[in-house]
Scaffold this active site. Structure first.
Site, PDB file in Angstrom:
ATOM      1  CE  LYS A   1       5.326   2.617  55.200  1.00 44.15           C
ATOM      2  NZ  LYS A   1       4.126   1.765  56.642  1.00 44.15           N
TER       3      LYS A   1
ATOM      4  CB  ALA B   1       6.634  -1.695  56.050  1.00 43.95           C
TER       5      ALA B   1
ATOM      6  CB  THR C   1      -7.365  -7.338  55.189  1.00 50.55           C
ATOM      7  OG1 THR C   1      -8.381  -8.095  55.830  1.00 50.55           O
ATOM      8  CG2 THR C   1      -7.552  -5.595  54.813  1.00 50.55           C
TER       9      THR C   1
ATOM     10  N   GLY D   1       2.643  -5.481  60.311  1.00 49.83           N
ATOM     11  CA  GLY D   1       1.690  -6.512  60.922  1.00 49.83           C
ATOM     12  C   GLY D   1       2.229  -6.009  62.836  1.00 49.83           C
ATOM     13  CG  ASP D   2      -1.039  -4.473  64.673  1.00 49.26           C
ATOM     14  OD1 ASP D   2      -0.269  -3.815  64.676  1.00 49.26           O
ATOM     15  OD2 ASP D   2      -2.016  -4.130  64.329  1.00 49.26           O
TER      16      ASP D   2
ATOM     17  CB  ALA E   1      -3.041 -10.664  62.825  1.00 44.80           C
TER      18      ALA E   1
ATOM     19  CD  GLU F   1      -8.727  -2.519  54.049  1.00 43.25           C
ATOM     20  OE1 GLU F   1      -7.265  -1.890  53.919  1.00 43.25           O
ATOM     21  OE2 GLU F   1      -9.089  -3.123  55.363  1.00 43.25           O
TER      22      GLU F   1
ATOM     23  CE1 TYR G   1      -0.583   2.977  60.888  1.00 44.61           C
ATOM     24  CE2 TYR G   1       1.676   2.602  59.822  1.00 44.61           C
ATOM     25  CZ  TYR G   1      -0.076   2.310  60.257  1.00 44.61           C
ATOM     26  OH  TYR G   1       0.309   0.715  60.004  1.00 44.61           O
TER      27      TYR G   1
ATOM     28  CD  GLN H   1      -5.108   2.623  61.076  1.00 45.91           C
ATOM     29  OE1 GLN H   1      -6.742   2.852  60.552  1.00 45.91           O
ATOM     30  NE2 GLN H   1      -4.950   2.032  61.581  1.00 45.91           N
TER      31      GLN H   1
END
Ligand code: FAD
Length: 287
Positions: free
Chosen positions: A165, A124, A48, A109-110, A51, A17, A145, A176
């Site tokens: 999802k 998502a 990435t 996203g946050d 945000a 990434e 996660y 994560q």
């Protein structure tokens, strides 16, 4: 090529990434990084997405396109949705498609402090449904996660939502970061019991300085095993020793994960080709 197809081969997938250069840094900095990362021939590289959800702020499409077209490596563009409208997401999909990007890591996203989210997407899974219903044929990945998402009341609820999802169309998941492999194995077992049968890549972040890890942990809540915290306290004032210890820790994690037969390793390179190369050299023959 769709990322999910990589998992049909008899080989542990190894991917990277990267993130676009921060504001005020020229775009060329990421191409210098990619010039070095390309030698390591990862199976794919993901990029990435800022945000804010703003297309104007995002170089993701340009970089993901270059990874595929200039470096000949499969790429995935991350795409967040909670701060975007359907029209804005449609425009990003169009740009990704015309630039030859074939894979999207679809994310909620946050939330941005003091900025109300847009109303079009809440999770998502809704973005995944939206992409599936579009005119494009992207390969779709999602995030997961191992220790549960911070917004989730507990891990079981989070895994039930993860199943939604996958049911919506995520063909592959990336985890994560985590520092305790046993948590990942426990999570994998629960996902399989929940009927989640897509490949799950383990997200590994080599820690090379103490500040970096404190920031990451405050953002994602990963727990730190005592052997990890001992390592950080011992080397925190010796940058080279800290870097070498962080690389060794990541290599140990990866060796153990591959021995346990994980589907893939996703290395959060932090745009640091030196660290990626050292890890690659240590584990390449195991893949
Ligand atoms: P979701 O899957 O929507 O989950 C978020 C929360 O909502 C969870 O608690 C989940 O249990 C719950 N939930 C999900 N679906 C439902 C439902 N149907 N009903 C009720 N609850 C539900 N952020 C960026 O801004 N840019 C990036 O490029 C980026 N890349 C990332 C890459 C990886 C591999 C990972 C793991 C994270 C990344 N993030 C990125 C961070 C991510 O945006 C945040 O973690 C975000 O808070 C959650 O995104 P998600 O896609 O996992 O959300």
């Amino acid at each position: 090529m769709k990322i999910s197809e990589l998992f049909t081969r008899e080989k542990t997938v190894f991917s990277f990434e990267v993130f676009p250069p921060k504001r005020n840094n020229p775009i060329e900095t990421i191409y210098k990084t990619l010039d070095e990362l390309q030698d390591l021939r990862p199976d794919f590289i993901s990029v990435t997405y800022g945000a804010s959800g703003s297309i104007m702020d995002n170089l993701t499409c340009e970089i993901a396109s270059a990874i595929k077209n200039r470096y000949g490596i499969i790429s995935a563009a991350h795409l967040t949705c909670v701060n975007s409208t359907k029209e804005e997401v449609s425009e990003v999909l169009r740009q990704l498609s015309i630039n030859g990007v074939e894979n999207i890591l679809a994310l909620r996203g946050d939330f941005i402090p003091d900025v109300p989210p847009k109303d079009d997407f809440r999770h998502a899974s809704e973005l995944i449904t939206f992409i599936k219903d579009s005119d494009y044929k992207f390969g779709i990945s999602g995030a997961c996660y191992p220790e549960g998402h911070l917004d989730s009341p507990n891990q079981i609820e989070d895994i039930k939502n993860l199943k939604k999802k996958v049911d919506a169309g995520a063909e592959h998941l990336i985890s994560q970061l985590f520092f305790d492999n046993n948590m990942f194995y426990d999570f994998l077992e629960k996902t399989r019991i929940a009927g989640i049968d897509v490949p799950i890549e383990a997200g590994i972040m080599p820690v090379t300085n103490k500040k970096q890890i404190e920031r990451m942990v405050s953002l994602c809540g990963a727990s730190l095993p005592s052997k990890f915290t001992k390592m950080m306290s011992k080397y925190e004032n010796r940058p080279e020793a800290m870097r070498d210890a962080g690389i060794a820790y990541a290599v140990n994690q990866i060796v153990d994960l591959i021995s346990h037969g994980v589907d893939g390793i996703h290395l959060y390179t932090m745009n640091n080709p030196y660290v990626a190369r050292r890890i690659n050299d240590s584990i390449r023959n195991l893949l």
